[in-house]
Scaffold this active site. Structure first.
Site, PDB file in Angstrom:
ATOM      1  N   GLY A   1       0.810  -1.215   0.000  1.00  0.00           N
ATOM      2  CA  GLY A   1       0.000   0.000   0.000  1.00  0.00           C
ATOM      3  C   GLY A   1       0.845   1.267   0.000  1.00  0.00           C
ATOM      4  O   GLY A   1       2.023   1.235  -0.349  1.00  0.00           O
TER       5      GLY A   1
ATOM      6  N   HIS B   1       2.627   4.659  -4.784  1.00  0.00           N
ATOM      7  CA  HIS B   1       3.290   5.797  -5.420  1.00  0.00           C
ATOM      8  C   HIS B   1       3.531   5.441  -6.890  1.00  0.00           C
ATOM      9  O   HIS B   1       3.154   4.344  -7.342  1.00  0.00           O
ATOM     10  CB  HIS B   1       4.588   6.154  -4.687  1.00  0.00           C
ATOM     11  CG  HIS B   1       5.492   4.976  -4.467  1.00  0.00           C
ATOM     12  ND1 HIS B   1       6.107   4.312  -5.501  1.00  0.00           N
ATOM     13  CD2 HIS B   1       5.859   4.326  -3.337  1.00  0.00           C
ATOM     14  CE1 HIS B   1       6.830   3.328  -5.022  1.00  0.00           C
ATOM     15  NE2 HIS B   1       6.688   3.297  -3.709  1.00  0.00           N
TER      16      HIS B   1
ATOM     17  N   HIS C   1       4.758   1.951  -7.827  1.00  0.00           N
ATOM     18  CA  HIS C   1       3.750   0.885  -7.863  1.00  0.00           C
ATOM     19  C   HIS C   1       2.909   0.988  -9.147  1.00  0.00           C
ATOM     20  O   HIS C   1       2.580  -0.017  -9.766  1.00  0.00           O
ATOM     21  CB  HIS C   1       2.786   0.995  -6.673  1.00  0.00           C
ATOM     22  CG  HIS C   1       3.435   0.787  -5.341  1.00  0.00           C
ATOM     23  ND1 HIS C   1       3.518   1.773  -4.402  1.00  0.00           N
ATOM     24  CD2 HIS C   1       4.014  -0.309  -4.800  1.00  0.00           C
ATOM     25  CE1 HIS C   1       4.106   1.293  -3.322  1.00  0.00           C
ATOM     26  NE2 HIS C   1       4.430   0.037  -3.537  1.00  0.00           N
TER      27      HIS C   1
ATOM     28  N   GLN D   1       7.584  -9.733   7.769  1.00  0.00           N
ATOM     29  CA  GLN D   1       8.816  -9.253   7.140  1.00  0.00           C
ATOM     30  C   GLN D   1       9.427  -8.064   7.878  1.00  0.00           C
ATOM     31  O   GLN D   1      10.457  -7.538   7.469  1.00  0.00           O
ATOM     32  CB  GLN D   1       8.603  -8.942   5.662  1.00  0.00           C
ATOM     33  CG  GLN D   1       7.792  -7.689   5.363  1.00  0.00           C
ATOM     34  CD  GLN D   1       7.497  -7.575   3.879  1.00  0.00           C
ATOM     35  OE1 GLN D   1       6.660  -8.296   3.337  1.00  0.00           O
ATOM     36  NE2 GLN D   1       8.180  -6.670   3.189  1.00  0.00           N
TER      37      GLN D   1
ATOM     38  N   SER E   1       9.495   5.640  -2.988  1.00  0.00           N
ATOM     39  CA  SER E   1       9.366   4.680  -1.890  1.00  0.00           C
ATOM     40  C   SER E   1       8.287   5.183  -0.940  1.00  0.00           C
ATOM     41  O   SER E   1       8.164   6.403  -0.734  1.00  0.00           O
ATOM     42  CB  SER E   1      10.700   4.593  -1.139  1.00  0.00           C
ATOM     43  OG  SER E   1      10.505   4.010   0.125  1.00  0.00           O
TER      44      SER E   1
HETATM   45  O1  PAF Z   1       8.075  -4.926  -1.771  1.00  0.00           O
HETATM   46  C1  PAF Z   1       7.088  -4.966  -1.006  1.00  0.00           C
HETATM   47  O2  PAF Z   1       6.304  -4.016  -0.913  1.00  0.00           O
HETATM   48  C2  PAF Z   1       6.865  -6.202  -0.147  1.00  0.00           C
HETATM   49  O3  PAF Z   1       8.072  -6.746   0.267  1.00  0.00           O
HETATM   50  C3  PAF Z   1       5.975  -7.257  -0.828  1.00  0.00           C
HETATM   51  C4  PAF Z   1       6.645  -7.811  -2.071  1.00  0.00           C
HETATM   52  C5  PAF Z   1       4.629  -6.654  -1.182  1.00  0.00           C
HETATM   53  C6  PAF Z   1       5.733  -8.450   0.118  1.00  0.00           C
HETATM   54  O4  PAF Z   1       5.081  -8.046   1.286  1.00  0.00           O
END
Ligand code: PAF
Length: 281
Positions: free
Chosen positions: A31, A34, A37, A61, A187
């Site tokens: 989410g 930007h 994406h 993560q 980012s």
């Molecule tokens: O790059 C990201 O935003 C994240 O690491 C991803 C690939 C969506 C996995 O949660």
């Protein structure tokens, strides 16, 4: 654009789609969308007949509770952007419980050393968390192609390894980094920078560009130059600058001319905000 919050409903919908007449593209995101994406979505909608974007802040993560808590959340705005400005067909926006069992942790994967340098050192277990959620997404969606930004180069190479490990026939496509007019890589974390810090953040790309422009120098000379530049500025802290092979991510001794593909990867703190970037040579 359809929105799913539940994997069973999404799967039921996807099961109705004739797979031999369609190419399913998948763009996973956390989410706070930007331009970077949107570029991934654009690539997917160009190559695929159906594009699915996921919005999910993946807890496994994050190796730091504060970082997870503070990660920007703008889902309503994100859905609006996807709906109004892209040709995305489906958004999957699950609750944690739709993907994870209670207290489920990151699974372990053997990435053959790809996760042992750079981000892997500074964010222990991060890539196991990324792979855990991606394996779940890949099994639910079963895409033909999945799109990832080259800004997260180590993630991109690890995802390529992941689909080999899982024996899943998913093509992994890397999309070049989108930058603002000053060169700062897009980012979600840029949202945390104030105007002054944005100026400081320029140092990352300037460093990469400097190395590219002086690539006939030794790596030792280039690295010393960058370290000394960072040391002169108390507002920024260099975490690493690594000269690596684009695919294996192993350190290189010399920047080799094309057709060899090299990358220079950098991570630095601007105040409390940690940014990464890279340049591909
Ligand atoms: O790059 C990201 O935003 C994240 O690491 C991803 C690939 C969506 C996995 O949660």
């Amino acid at each position: 654009m359809l929105i799913f919050r539940n994997k069973k409903k999404l799967q039921t919908y996807l099961n109705e789609i004739p797979r031999n007449e369609n190419i399913i593209g998948f763009v996973p995101t956390m989410g706070s969308l930007h331009e970077g994406h949107l570029q991934l979505i654009k690539e997917s909608t160009k190559e695929c007949t159906i594009t699915i974007c996921s919005i999910f802040i993946n807890p496994t993560q994050f190796n730091n509770e504060e970082d997870l808590k503070n990660y920007p959340r703008n889902t309503e705005k994100d859905i609006n952007i996807l709906n109004k400005t892209t040709d995305c067909n489906i958004v999957y926006y699950p609750e944690i419980s739709d993907l994870y069992k209670k207290n489920e942790k990151a699974h372990y994967y053997n990435f053959n050393g790809l996760d042992k340098s750079m981000e892997g050192i500074y964010r222990p277990n991060h890539f196991n968390g990324v792979a855990t959620v991606l394996e779940k997404f890949f099994r639910i969606i079963n895409p033909n192609i999945a799109f990832f930004g080259e800004k997260d180069l180590q993630q991109l190479q690890i995802v390529k390894k992941l689909v080999t490990l899982l024996n899943m026939p998913i093509k992994i496509v890397g999309v070049p980094t989108k930058r603002d007019k000053n060169g700062i890589a897009m980012s979600s974390r840029n949202n945390f920078l104030n105007n002054h810090q944005i100026q400081e953040a320029l140092q990352l790309y300037a460093s990469l560009q400097y190395c590219k422009d002086n690539k006939t120098n030794t790596i030792k000379t280039l690295r010393s130059h960058i370290i000394s530049k960072f040391e002169k500025n108390a507002m920024i802290k260099l975490e690493y600058i690594e000269f690596v092979d684009f695919e294996t991510l192993r350190p290189i001794k010399k920047i080799k001319p094309s057709p060899c593909k090299n990358a220079i990867c950098i991570a630095a703190y601007i105040g409390d905000v940690r940014l990464i970037d890279n340049i591909i040579l």
